[in-house]
Write a protein that holds these residues in place. Sequence first.
Motif, short mmCIF file in Angstrom:
data_model
loop_
_atom_site.label_atom_id
_atom_site.label_comp_id
_atom_site.label_asym_id
_atom_site.label_seq_id
_atom_site.Cartn_x
_atom_site.Cartn_y
_atom_site.Cartn_z
N VAL A 9 -31.80 -38.58 24.36
CA VAL A 9 -32.85 -39.48 23.87
C VAL A 9 -33.25 -40.45 24.99
N ASP A 10 -32.27 -40.92 25.76
CA ASP A 10 -32.57 -41.82 26.87
C ASP A 10 -33.53 -41.21 27.88
N GLU A 11 -33.41 -39.89 28.09
CA GLU A 11 -34.29 -39.21 29.04
C GLU A 11 -35.68 -38.95 28.45
N LEU A 12 -35.78 -38.91 27.13
CA LEU A 12 -37.07 -38.64 26.48
C LEU A 12 -38.01 -39.83 26.50
N PHE A 13 -37.45 -41.01 26.28
CA PHE A 13 -38.28 -42.20 26.05
C PHE A 13 -38.14 -43.25 27.13
N ILE A 14 -39.24 -43.96 27.36
CA ILE A 14 -39.30 -45.04 28.34
C ILE A 14 -39.50 -46.32 27.54
N ASN A 15 -38.52 -47.21 27.60
CA ASN A 15 -38.63 -48.46 26.86
C ASN A 15 -39.26 -49.51 27.77
N ASN A 16 -40.52 -49.82 27.51
CA ASN A 16 -41.25 -50.79 28.34
C ASN A 16 -40.81 -52.23 28.07
N ALA A 17 -40.07 -52.45 26.99
CA ALA A 17 -39.63 -53.81 26.64
C ALA A 17 -38.51 -54.28 27.57
N ILE A 18 -37.77 -53.36 28.14
CA ILE A 18 -36.67 -53.73 29.03
C ILE A 18 -37.20 -53.81 30.45
N ARG A 19 -37.10 -54.98 31.02
CA ARG A 19 -37.55 -55.18 32.40
C ARG A 19 -36.43 -55.84 33.19
N LEU A 58 -35.02 -42.10 14.49
CA LEU A 58 -33.91 -41.83 15.40
C LEU A 58 -33.41 -40.40 15.24
N GLN A 59 -33.35 -39.91 14.01
CA GLN A 59 -32.90 -38.53 13.77
C GLN A 59 -33.84 -37.53 14.43
N LEU A 60 -35.16 -37.75 14.30
CA LEU A 60 -36.12 -36.85 14.92
C LEU A 60 -36.01 -36.91 16.44
N ALA A 61 -35.81 -38.09 16.98
CA ALA A 61 -35.64 -38.22 18.43
C ALA A 61 -34.43 -37.41 18.91
N PHE A 62 -33.34 -37.48 18.16
CA PHE A 62 -32.16 -36.68 18.52
C PHE A 62 -32.43 -35.19 18.39
N ASN A 63 -33.19 -34.80 17.37
CA ASN A 63 -33.53 -33.39 17.18
C ASN A 63 -34.38 -32.87 18.35
N THR A 119 -47.29 -34.09 14.03
CA THR A 119 -46.30 -35.13 14.32
C THR A 119 -45.90 -35.09 15.78
N ILE A 120 -45.64 -33.90 16.30
CA ILE A 120 -45.28 -33.76 17.72
C ILE A 120 -46.43 -34.25 18.59
#
Length: 67
Positions: A56-66, A42-47, A29-30
Amino acid sequence: MKNHIRELRKSAKISQEELAKLCNVTRQTINAIENDKYDPTLQLAFNIASVLDTTVDELFINNAIRK
């Protein structure tokens, strides 16, 4: 969704197996999350963020937001 998990995990000197155990998921999974083949719940992202001492904001890059 792109992420920084691999970089943060390696900086923390944690293996995929160790991170998986701490998050109560499989190493596969990882691996899938790190390779952008699976979006975690979402729970796994927080974990993951908690184990890697980040947000969580630092972990993921949301390409949808431009801007």
